[in-house]
Design a protein around this motif. Structure first.
Motif, PDB file in Angstrom:
ATOM      1  N   ILE A 175       2.996   0.483  -6.894  1.00  0.00           N
ATOM      2  CA  ILE A 175       2.912   0.066  -5.499  1.00  0.00           C
ATOM      3  C   ILE A 175       1.491   0.019  -4.986  1.00  0.00           C
ATOM      4  CG2 ILE A 175       5.193   0.964  -4.921  1.00  0.00           C
ATOM      5  CD1 ILE A 175       3.901   3.411  -3.798  1.00  0.00           C
ATOM      6  N   SER A 176       0.554   0.469  -5.763  1.00  0.00           N
ATOM      7  CA  SER A 176      -0.830   0.462  -5.315  1.00  0.00           C
ATOM      8  C   SER A 176      -1.425  -0.923  -5.491  1.00  0.00           C
ATOM      9  CB  SER A 176      -1.658   1.486  -6.087  1.00  0.00           C
ATOM     10  OG  SER A 176      -3.015   1.391  -5.735  1.00  0.00           O
ATOM     11  N   LYS A 191       3.035   5.498  -8.447  1.00  0.00           N
ATOM     12  CA  LYS A 191       1.873   5.053  -7.694  1.00  0.00           C
ATOM     13  C   LYS A 191       1.332   3.733  -8.224  1.00  0.00           C
ATOM     14  CE  LYS A 191      -2.771   6.495  -6.285  1.00  0.00           C
ATOM     15  NZ  LYS A 191      -3.778   7.562  -6.312  1.00  0.00           N
ATOM     16  N   ASP A 247       0.841  -1.195   0.000  1.00  0.00           N
ATOM     17  CA  ASP A 247       0.000   0.000   0.000  1.00  0.00           C
ATOM     18  C   ASP A 247       0.877   1.247   0.000  1.00  0.00           C
ATOM     19  OD1 ASP A 247      -1.671   2.215   1.054  1.00  0.00           O
ATOM     20  OD2 ASP A 247      -3.197   0.647   1.180  1.00  0.00           O
ATOM     21  N   VAL A 248       0.461   2.266  -0.764  1.00  0.00           N
ATOM     22  CA  VAL A 248       1.253   3.479  -0.889  1.00  0.00           C
ATOM     23  C   VAL A 248       1.463   4.173   0.450  1.00  0.00           C
ATOM     24  CG1 VAL A 248      -0.744   4.952  -1.365  1.00  0.00           C
ATOM     25  CG2 VAL A 248       1.516   5.591  -2.253  1.00  0.00           C
ATOM     26  N   TYR A 253       4.296   1.537   2.063  1.00  0.00           N
ATOM     27  CA  TYR A 253       5.327   0.863   1.273  1.00  0.00           C
ATOM     28  C   TYR A 253       6.726   1.304   1.700  1.00  0.00           C
ATOM     29  CZ  TYR A 253       8.122  -0.628  -2.690  1.00  0.00           C
ATOM     30  OH  TYR A 253       9.079  -1.202  -3.470  1.00  0.00           O
TER      31      TYR A 253
END
Length: 520
Positions: free
Chosen positions: A509-510, A506, A184-185, A188
């Protein structure tokens, strides 16, 4: 109402029984008597006895019973003329020992200092017991799809990576251990995806982390057997590397714990009021020299109470060398002062007014701000009361009633020399506890003995390494935070020494699901 008349035999039995202690032997730590309590019933009984004796006799009443009730032989031993008491001559060795073991190319090495406290043979012992414990649970409790079916024996390099992650968790706190590996951003962390250790592997090692052989049915004094071997080894290394100078501070610390545990204690004076009590003997530069966990069973020395026995046991190797021990009012007493003085050791500390055989003139004196009163016994120790914002009762075997001028927020104030020395020394252990509270890797979900292990390995050992390094290093001093950063990079390797230049996109890593959007 007619008051009952007591016979001589009844009065004798009453007074003898009134001396019995109504509390159990283990209640000394918690019992705090009320300062306003008076023996009203005893006073009325004695007054009745005197009146009845006068009524039965035709002779004039003798003043002996009344005067003897006010006169205390112990008070006559306390002298009003308070003389300066000199310090014992310090004859012990002190300073860093085994310097060759912590130097590299003629310079002190931070990593060698820490490796001296936690050498590879310690790590190898942990590996053996961790793997044995994992294999035992794997045989007894493994379900069909359990994570334990994929367990592989941990190696030395893997356990060192495990150490680095624990220290790093103190530097970068997150809601839970699992959050360090989330994609999750919001959470992370690139570092945790480069160290070649997954969340499942880390949590498995943490679950099976062990320090001694598995023992079943251990009770009584061995209730701390799961952590005792590690404590003994670490304390021996602390003592062998550094010998304190002439001032030792004794106090207790708390390792926070709210679970069900026999050795859990409550101390309202501490920030963490519930937890495991740790007795420590520290130097004035915050080096922890002795570390002992309170197990609920205390070994009491002859002539000393339990707190005094704890002081003697913690500092036993340091006695007979002319040192001074500084302790607060939980530990100090007249018998402890006499015991230490017989061991060529001084004592200085605050004192509780309910301790036995104290001079009544000092204990009950009503003082104004800046006033003091002191009494001395056998030129051995001084009991002093000084009033500032409140009464401060002190005992010292190396000071009289001298006063010195100190500068405070209110300006220049005359303060007792005993209090000045006590405050200067006591801050050593206070600073140690304060430093340990910064960037602590302790987590709520940990088992109690693993919390003790983390406190020893990654808090006390790091602070001790800081004391040694800053005393010997030629360059600038390092803070505890900087030492933690160096150790994280040392344990995690090159992946923890690089600088993140490009921020991840984004989209990379989302991991949001289709249902994660908020409806308007």
């Amino acid at each position: 109402m007619v008051k009952r008349r007591y016979t001589d035999d009844e009065l004798s039995r009453y007074l003898e029984n009134s001396d019995e202690e109504p509390f159990s032997s283990g209640s000394d730590e918690e019992y705090q008597p009320n300062d306003e309590d008076e023996d009203i019933e005893d006073t009325e009984v004695i007054a009745d006895f005197i009146a009845s004796s006068a009524g039965r006799s035709t002779e004039s009443p003798s003043p002996t019973p009344a005067s003897s009730s006010l006169f205390k032989p112990s008070d006559a031993e306390w002298k009003r003329d308070v003389l300066p008491l000199g310090r014992e001559t310090f004859i012990g060795n002190h300073g860093v020992q085994n310097i060759d073991a912590i130097t590299e190319d003629g310079k002190v090495s931070l990593f060698k200092i820490y490796a001296y406290f936690v050498p590879d043979d310690f790590i190898d012992v942990m590996i053996i017991h961790t793997n044995n414990y994992a294999q035992l649970l794997k045989e007894l409790r493994t379900a069909q799809f359990s994570r334990m079916t994929r367990w592989k024996d941990v190696t030395r390099e893997e356990l060192k990576t495990f150490f680095g992650v624990i220290i790093y968790m103190g530097l970068n706190p997150k809601p839970s251990i699992e959050h360090y590996w989330k994609l999750d951003v919001l959470y992370y962390n690139p570092l945790m995806h480069r160290i070649n250790m997954s969340y499942n592997r880390f949590s498995s090692i943490l679950r099976f982390w062990h320090f001694t052989e598995i023992q079943i049915g251990v009770i009584g004094e061995q209730r701390t057997h799961k952590i005792d071997p590690l404590i003994h080894k670490m304390v021996n290394n602390f003592r062998s590397l550094y010998i304190p100078s002439d001032i030792i501070v004794v106090n207790e610390s708390m390792v926070k714990f709210h679970g069900r545990l026999q050795i859990r204690t409550y101390n309202p004076a501490k920030t963490d009021r519930y937890g495991m009590k740790i007795y420590k003997a520290c130097t004035i530069n915050s080096y922890t020299w002795s570390y002992q966990i309170y197990s609920g069973i205390s070994h009491q020395l002859e002539g000393l109470d339990k707190p005094g026995s704890t002081v003697a046991q913690l500092t036993e190797p340091l006695l007979d060398a002319g040192r001074i021990i500084v302790a607060d009012n939980y530990y100090t007493s007249l018998p402890l002062a006499e015991y230490l003085k017989g061991r060529n050791t001084d004592l200085c500390g605050t004192l509780r007014k309910n301790k036995r055989n104290l001079p009544e003139e000092v204990v009950k004196a009503k003082l104004r701000r800046g006033e003091k009163i002191a009494r001395q016994k056998d030129n051995l120790y001084t009991v002093l009361k000084w009033h500032d914002k409140r009464d401060v009762l002190m005992i010292s075997t190396c000071q009289g009633d001298g006063m010195s001028n100190v500068t405070t927020k209110r300006g220049d104030v005359m303060k007792s020399d005993a209090i000045i020395d006590y405050n200067d020394a006591k801050k050593g252990i206070d600073i140690s506890d304060q430093l340990a509270s910064f960037h602590s890797p302790l987590r709520k979900s940990l088992t109690w003995y693993k919390k003790i292990a983390i406190d020893l390995l990654f808090q006390v050992a790091i602070i001790n390494a800081s004391c040694i390094y800053n005393e010997l290093a030629d360059g600038p001093k390092l803070t505890v935070l900087q030492i933690q950063e160096h150790l994280v990079r040392h344990f995690l390797g090159p992946v923890a020494s690089t600088t993140e230049r490009n921020q991840p996109q984004k989209s990379s890593i989302s991991c949001s699901s289709p249902r994660s959007s908020i409806a308007s």
